[in-house]
Write an enzyme that holds these catalytic residues in place. Structure first.
Site, PDB file in Angstrom:
ATOM      1  N   SER A 151       0.810  -1.215   0.000  1.00 52.12           N
ATOM      2  CA  SER A 151       0.000   0.000   0.000  1.00 52.12           C
ATOM      3  C   SER A 151       0.848   1.272   0.000  1.00 52.12           C
ATOM      4  O   SER A 151       1.949   1.309   0.557  1.00 52.12           O
ATOM      5  CB  SER A 151      -0.908   0.001   1.241  1.00 52.12           C
ATOM      6  OG  SER A 151      -1.603   1.225   1.372  1.00 52.12           O
ATOM      7  N   TYR A 199      -1.712   5.268  -4.615  1.00 47.63           N
ATOM      8  CA  TYR A 199      -2.671   6.366  -4.537  1.00 47.63           C
ATOM      9  C   TYR A 199      -1.919   7.615  -4.997  1.00 47.63           C
ATOM     10  O   TYR A 199      -0.774   7.838  -4.579  1.00 47.63           O
ATOM     11  CB  TYR A 199      -3.174   6.587  -3.110  1.00 47.63           C
ATOM     12  CG  TYR A 199      -4.149   5.554  -2.599  1.00 47.63           C
ATOM     13  CD1 TYR A 199      -5.382   5.371  -3.220  1.00 47.63           C
ATOM     14  CD2 TYR A 199      -3.844   4.775  -1.487  1.00 47.63           C
ATOM     15  CE1 TYR A 199      -6.281   4.440  -2.735  1.00 47.63           C
ATOM     16  CE2 TYR A 199      -4.735   3.844  -0.997  1.00 47.63           C
ATOM     17  CZ  TYR A 199      -5.957   3.684  -1.624  1.00 47.63           C
ATOM     18  OH  TYR A 199      -6.852   2.757  -1.147  1.00 47.63           O
ATOM     19  N   THR A 242      -5.002   2.115  -7.569  1.00 49.60           N
ATOM     20  CA  THR A 242      -6.357   1.970  -7.036  1.00 49.60           C
ATOM     21  C   THR A 242      -7.215   3.109  -7.568  1.00 49.60           C
ATOM     22  O   THR A 242      -6.902   4.284  -7.358  1.00 49.60           O
ATOM     23  CB  THR A 242      -6.352   1.957  -5.501  1.00 49.60           C
ATOM     24  OG1 THR A 242      -5.615   0.819  -5.052  1.00 49.60           O
ATOM     25  CG2 THR A 242      -7.764   1.882  -4.947  1.00 49.60           C
ATOM     26  N   LYS A 259      -6.888  -1.346 -10.036  1.00 49.73           N
ATOM     27  CA  LYS A 259      -7.611  -2.052  -8.976  1.00 49.73           C
ATOM     28  C   LYS A 259      -8.873  -1.274  -8.616  1.00 49.73           C
ATOM     29  O   LYS A 259      -8.793  -0.100  -8.252  1.00 49.73           O
ATOM     30  CB  LYS A 259      -6.727  -2.207  -7.735  1.00 49.73           C
ATOM     31  CG  LYS A 259      -7.425  -2.875  -6.559  1.00 49.73           C
ATOM     32  CD  LYS A 259      -6.473  -3.013  -5.383  1.00 49.73           C
ATOM     33  CE  LYS A 259      -7.160  -3.630  -4.179  1.00 49.73           C
ATOM     34  NZ  LYS A 259      -8.146  -2.703  -3.550  1.00 49.73           N
ATOM     35  N   HIS A 312     -13.434  -2.882  -3.325  1.00 50.39           N
ATOM     36  CA  HIS A 312     -12.639  -2.442  -2.177  1.00 50.39           C
ATOM     37  C   HIS A 312     -13.178  -3.023  -0.867  1.00 50.39           C
ATOM     38  O   HIS A 312     -13.120  -2.388   0.189  1.00 50.39           O
ATOM     39  CB  HIS A 312     -12.625  -0.906  -2.102  1.00 50.39           C
ATOM     40  CG  HIS A 312     -11.325  -0.342  -1.621  1.00 50.39           C
ATOM     41  ND1 HIS A 312     -10.665   0.661  -2.271  1.00 50.39           N
ATOM     42  CD2 HIS A 312     -10.554  -0.643  -0.545  1.00 50.39           C
ATOM     43  CE1 HIS A 312      -9.559   0.989  -1.619  1.00 50.39           C
ATOM     44  NE2 HIS A 312      -9.462   0.191  -0.565  1.00 50.39           N
TER      45      HIS A 312
END
Length: 250
Positions: A105, A129, A155, A224, A248
């Protein structure tokens, strides 16, 4: 004795504080989508065929050119040091032991370099992100590539973080001393809830940014959060290497 996922889930709830547990297991709003996700999986059944030679079997496959022994890659989960002192390094070792990889992440508590050192050779993808500060995103992508990440997982379903009522009810905040190597410089040092931190993401990201991200990282880009055939086609048209069909976790 732990024999099933439910056993581990029970143990985790016993060991974790209410805030991290709410963030890990909760969905958004009334959690209708989360319940529907579980119900949808429960509706799937197997049609077993018999008298097939199963003396030698394999679950191995190839994903984006890399062979993995288990066709399940660990999804990106933020703030993992809240759940284990070694954070993503422990997760990477577990993934490697199972013969698979990990998507890391943007809100990781360990750097890609630390993860690679803890589990040499593990398949590592960089989940991305995009912050409004594009410089922070460029630095993140450069570090990911240098550490050996083989793909970027963009994402795409979180231009705004949904209202996570469980988090709000228990007052969950990210500790100010939690290491966040790819986010801390942007979000600052104050304790914040996830909504505060996600508010710093760039909500203007569009299909046109896909090519920019691919060129910055020089890596295949996986989207994603795709849930429609129309968006899957657009992803292919704009150069995505793959998509992750996901809402998610609800």
């Amino acid at each position: 004795m732990e024999l099933s996922i439910a056993d581990y889930e029970r143990l985790a709830e016993e060991r974790l504080d209410p805030g991290p547990w709410a963030y890990l297991t909760g969905g958004s709003g009334d959690e209708w989508t989360l319940r529907e996700n579980r119900a949808a999986y429960a509706r799937w059944t197997f049609r077993p065929r018999v008298l097939s030679d199963v003396s030698e079997i394999s679950t191995a496959t190839t994903v984006l050119g890399t062979r993995i022994e288990l066709p399940v890659i660990v999804a990106p989960v933020a703030y993992q040091q809240l759940y284990d002192a070694e954070g993503e390094c422990a997760t990477a070792r577990g993934a490697a032991a199972a013969g698979t990889g990990i998507a890391v992440s943007t809100f990781s508590t360990r750097s890609h370099e630390e993860i690679a050192a803890a589990s040499p050779g593990v398949l590592q993808w960089c989940q991305l992100y995009v912050f409004r500060d594009r410089g922070a995103t460029r630095e993140h992508l450069a570090e990911a590539a240098a550490a050996g990440c083989s793909a970027v997982v963009l994402t795409v379903d979180t231009p705004r973080l949904a209202q996570r009522e469980r988090d709000l009810r228990v007052g969950f905040e990210i500790p100010s001393d939690l290491p966040l190597p790819y986010a801390r410089a942007t979000i600052g040092d104050a304790a914040q809830n996830p909504a505060d931190q996600f508010a710093l993401l760039d909500a203007s990201v569009s299909w046109h940014d896909l090519e920019w991200i691919a060129s910055e990282a020089s890596l295949p880009v996986v989207l994603k959060g795709v849930v429609t055939a129309e968006d899957a086609r657009l992803a292919a048209e704009h150069g995505a290497a793959a998509v992750v069909v996901s809402n998610h976790g609800g």
